[in-house]
Motif scaffolding. Structure first.
Motif, mmCIF file in Angstrom:
data_model
loop_
_atom_site.group_PDB
_atom_site.id
_atom_site.type_symbol
_atom_site.label_atom_id
_atom_site.label_comp_id
_atom_site.label_asym_id
_atom_site.label_seq_id
_atom_site.Cartn_x
_atom_site.Cartn_y
_atom_site.Cartn_z
ATOM 1 N N PRO A 147 0.732 -1.340 -0.060
ATOM 2 C CA PRO A 147 -0.095 0.208 0.001
ATOM 3 C C PRO A 147 0.754 1.060 -0.041
ATOM 4 O O PRO A 147 1.844 1.443 0.591
ATOM 5 N N ILE A 148 0.485 2.156 -0.745
ATOM 6 C CA ILE A 148 1.371 3.436 -1.138
ATOM 7 C C ILE A 148 0.924 4.269 0.549
ATOM 8 O O ILE A 148 1.914 4.628 1.146
ATOM 9 N N LEU B 270 4.614 -0.926 -6.431
ATOM 10 C CA LEU B 270 5.551 -2.313 -6.641
ATOM 11 C C LEU B 270 6.974 -1.747 -6.100
ATOM 12 O O LEU B 270 7.501 -0.973 -6.727
ATOM 13 N N ARG B 271 7.411 -2.651 -5.348
ATOM 14 C CA ARG B 271 8.762 -2.394 -4.772
ATOM 15 C C ARG B 271 9.506 -3.706 -4.263
ATOM 16 O O ARG B 271 8.882 -4.537 -3.977
ATOM 17 N N PRO B 272 10.851 -3.633 -4.546
ATOM 18 C CA PRO B 272 11.629 -4.850 -3.760
ATOM 19 C C PRO B 272 11.443 -5.191 -2.518
ATOM 20 O O PRO B 272 11.614 -4.177 -1.690
#
Length: 536
Positions: free
Chosen positions: A482-483, A492-494
């Motif tokens: 969630p932002i 989307l992030r690692p």
């Protein structure tokens, strides 16, 4: 001729007053068996006595009897021999290898004095004596497999000591006798398998003896120039012995077919060297063979999930910063942990598991069946043994194989106390010096096999537990987050993720119980601040 009247033995005071010659004759008479008495004293004619030349005793002082008393000439009896049995040194251990003797036959031994050092599949243990006395027999040589419950040595217990009733020493088998005879009758040069200058664990030395390898010829690749099992297997494939045993195709000329001369003997076919080698199982492998065969009779239920470990890694980094600051500033709040340089994520996983076990005590229990049976007929006598203590086993890879010591009472220890105990177990495991208590009484197990590799795993249950978990390899993978926490918008992030796999005994544990337990454990790991606010 009449027999002399039988009277009581003479009092000591009469002997003192008797003359020297009479006293000497009296002693001779009283120490002579009836068949050998001088004629004339026992009613036997002189001609019938074989002792014709003996002096006659004309008269005896009053009160002395001609009745002879037997003379005891046997040597004084020695103290009793006590077979010293090899006691049980670990759960499921039935035999162990004799690594070294601290005594030899004829040596004195004190109570609690060291007798020998043995190694099982789980630990290396020094055996001490329960008696004070003298070693009279050693039942094994260095490298032999000693049987639990059988005699290890015979001890002549010192006078005043009380020797317990023990079973008699069994007769040695012909194989043991043959090996002992060959070892004692065939002198040989000192072997590097027993040379202390060669760095190798006892398990590696035993494997070298079984493979017939001189450790002095093996190139070590382990830490501190230590020889490992992989070095032995590499040596057998490319070492001098393999080269000499299997002739190379390049160095051996190909025989040219020839026509045999008339009347000549036929040319024999060239022999081929087999490309396989049979090596006996080590003591560790034998124990694992038996244990895993029994374990795989248990119906396993498997469950896997993925855990986001970003928060765990940040939590560990913060603890390590606090430990470093405490050492620099001599912080009294962390003085107890001054020797703890840093921690891994494993203590965090163990503390979270202990907290997650509280609502699910079934997973910490033990299934007790009649004689360890697994069939339907055994269900009538089966019961569950619930255990309050959380003795969490941790699988460790050592030079002699996989062993599983356990951290005792994780439910009572803080996170840093668990970390200290883990460091102690790791150090002893590398030295092969874990004690029986370190290995016994585990209630649940967690394997960190992912440190080597692998993601989704299938750990095998230990008989005395109902649940086992395994950690996969940590990976950085793209995941949606969630932002804004609580909102639907995602980005989307690692992310650092880890696959975890659990197996449970499906005879008494259902899948829903395992799933709920893992979800609670996962919550503690993804929100490690809960560990600090939850009651220890």
């Amino acid at each position: 001729m009449l027999r002399l009247r039988q009277l009581a033995p003479p009092p000591r005071r009469l002997l003192r007053h008797a003359g020297s010659a009479a006293a000497s004759s009296i002693r001779t008479l009283h120490s002579t068996p009836p068949a050998c008495r001088p004629a004339g004293l026992s009613g036997t004619p002189a001609s019938a006595s074989p002792w014709v030349g003996w002096p006659r005793v004309a008269s005896l002082p009053y009160g002395l009897s001609a009745q002879a008393r037997p003379l005891h000439t046997s040597p004084p009896s020695r103290a009793p021999l006590t077979p010293f049995m090899l006691a049980d040194i670990g759960e499921g251990v039935t035999e162990c290898e004799v690594i070294q003797w601290f005594v030899k036959e004829g040596d004195p031994v004190e109570e609690f004095g060291k007798i020998c050092e043995v190694q099982s599949d789980k630990a290396t243990v020094e055996i001490t004596s329960r008696f004070e006395g003298t070693i009279r027999k050693l039942y094994y040589q260095v490298g032999d497999m000693a049987q639990v419950g059988k005699p290890l040595v015979d001890i002549e217990v010192a006078s005043g000591g009380v020797a317990p009733v023990a079973a008699a020493a069994p007769e040695p088998s012909w194989t043991a006798a043959a090996s002992s005879a060959s070892a004692s009758s065939a002198p040989s040069a000192p072997s590097a398998t027993t040379n202390p200058d060669v760095l190798a664990t006892p398990g590696v030395r035993r494997l070298a003896r079984e493979m017939g390898i001189d450790l002095a010829l093996v190139t070590p690749t382990g830490r501190g120039q230590r020889i490992t099992k992989e070095d032995l297997h590499h040596y057998t494939g490319s070492g001098p012995s393999a080269a000499s045993a299997a002739p190379s195709a390049l160095s051996t000329p190909t025989p040219t077919p020839t026509t045999p001369m008339p009347g000549s003997a036929p040319v024999p076919e060239p022999t081929t060297v087999p490309d396989t080698t049979d090596v006996p199982l080590t003591a560790f492998q034998k124990a694992m063979f038996k244990s895993m065969t029994r374990s795989l009779q248990i119906p396993h239920f498997g469950y896997s999930d993925e855990i986001n470990i970003d928060a765990v890694l940040a939590f560990r980094a913060e603890i390590n910063r606090l430990l470093a600051s405490a050492r620099e500033n001599h912080d009294p709040a962390l003085a107890t942990y001054a020797d703890l340089k840093k921690i891994t994520v494993m203590p965090i996983f163990l503390k979270a598991m202990s907290l997650a076990l509280k609502p699910f005590p079934l997973l910490n229990a033990q299934l007790v069946t009649p004689a360890g049976g697994t069939g339907e007929a055994d269900a009538a006598g089966a019961s569950l043994r619930f255990r309050r203590a959380h003795h969490i086993g941790v699988a460790m890879d050592t030079p002699v194989g996989l062993i599983v010591p356990n951290v005792k009472h994780c439910e009572q220890k803080s996170l840093l106390e668990i970390a200290l105990e883990l460091e102690r177990l790791k150090r002893l495991a590398k030295q092969g010096a874990l004690s029986r208590s370190d290995l016994a009484d585990g209630t649940i197990t967690l394997s960190n096999i992912g440190a080597i590799g692998g993601t989704v795993l299938h750990p095998v249950l230990v008989e005395s537990t109902l649940c086992i978990g395994a950690l996969g390899q940590a990976q950085t993978l793209p995941r949606y987050h969630p932002i804004v926490p609580g909102k639907k918008e995602l980005e989307l992030r690692p992310t650092q993720v880890m696959q975890v796999s659990f197996n449970a005994d499906h005879r008494v544990v259902d899948g829903a119980t395992v799933a709920r337990f893992v979800q609670l454990w996962k919550r503690y790991l993804e929100h490690p601040s809960l560990l600090s606010v939850t009651t220890v």
